[in-house]
Scaffold this motif. Structure first.
Motif: not given
Length: 281
Positions: A255-256, A259-260
């Motif tokens: 996720s990091a 950026g999702c």
């Protein structure tokens, strides 16, 4: 100061609210349990169904929702959650009053039991947290505090270890070796419990646009390797294979990195695991 019904009532009357919101706050206050186990509730917590509250207020459910939102955004910090299923009552707590500052000029003469008399209700997140400390939260001083605090926060239904892993990963990707303990409480208060399918539908449509970037195309390829319909099975299989802590850390890292959303990152993790043979399709 020992927190009492009178102290909370004083805070309610001092808080700028609409007349109807003031009335709703006092109704909720009237239902608060001041002894652990009273009506099956934890001290400082009230339980109501929304139809019952709407009936007591004499308002529609829609108007009641607006009043609850007003109390939640006010200085009272009303919290509500439903841990016992669809048909169970909602639980309510005035979150902001759990950490009231001393009020030497005000004295309550009531005999109510203090909400903060015992340390488990004080939520004292003091000192510093070393991000590289023990990965097992139950071998740190923070496990019991997380467990006690989360009952009134958005992460109430999240495993204590998962919260700890997420907090450590959140700071590791930002290069933080040590942070104030208060950051952990703030992290829990901002926990987002999104509805995965709704949150991801728009995101996947954006990624799968006419001209996806190489990174977005790579994400889609990984997601295709682990169909969405099997995601619960994939999650269970992968947790058994690598452990819940490692699973949560992978999701946070993806996720990091991309950026999702957490849900999209989860599908990417599943796809990677399928392609690498850790789990089957």
């Amino acid at each position: 100061m020992e927190l009492t019904t009178g102290a909370i009532l004083r805070r309610i009357t001092e808080t700028p609210l609409s007349t109807a919101a003031h009335k709703l706050a006092t109704i909720i206050l009237d239902g608060i349990a001041w002894k652990d186990g009273y009506n099956g509730l934890e001290r400082g917590t009230a339980a109501f169904t929304l139809p019952h509250l709407a009936e007591k207020m004499g308002v529609s459910r829609q108007h009641l929702s607006l009043l609850l939102a007003e109390l939640a955004s006010s200085a009272l910090g009303l919290l509500r959650w439903k841990p016992h299923g669809k048909f169970a009552p909602w639980l309510f707590r005035f979150g902001a009053v759990d950490n009231l500052a001393p009020e030497p000029d005000h004295v309550s003469a009531t005999g109510d039991t203090s909400l903060s008399r015992e340390s488990k209700n004080k939520m004292m997140f003091a000192g510093k947290i070393e991000i590289g400390a023990a990965s097992n939260v139950h071998r740190t001083p923070w496990g019991d505090l997380i467990k006690a605090a989360k009952t009134a926060l958005p992460c109430w239904n999240v495993d204590t270890q998962v919260i700890w892993d997420a907090f450590r990963s959140f700071n590791q990707v930002r290069g933080n070796a040590e942070v104030p303990a208060g950051y952990l409480l703030g992290f829990m208060r901002k926990w987002r419990a999104t509805k995965p399918n709704q949150a991801t539908a728009g995101e996947l449509r954006r990624i799968a646009g006419h001209n996806p970037t190489p990174q977005e195309k790579a994400i889609l390829d990984l997601i295709k390797a682990a169909p969405i319909t099997n995601r619960h099975f994939h999650a269970s299989d992968l947790r058994r294979a690598i452990g819940s802590a490692a699973y949560a850390a992978r999701v946070i890292a993806i996720s990091a990195q991309h950026g999702c959303s957490t849900f999209t990152a989860t599908l990417v993790v599943h796809g990677q695991a399928v392609l690498e043979g850790e789990i089957t399709r």
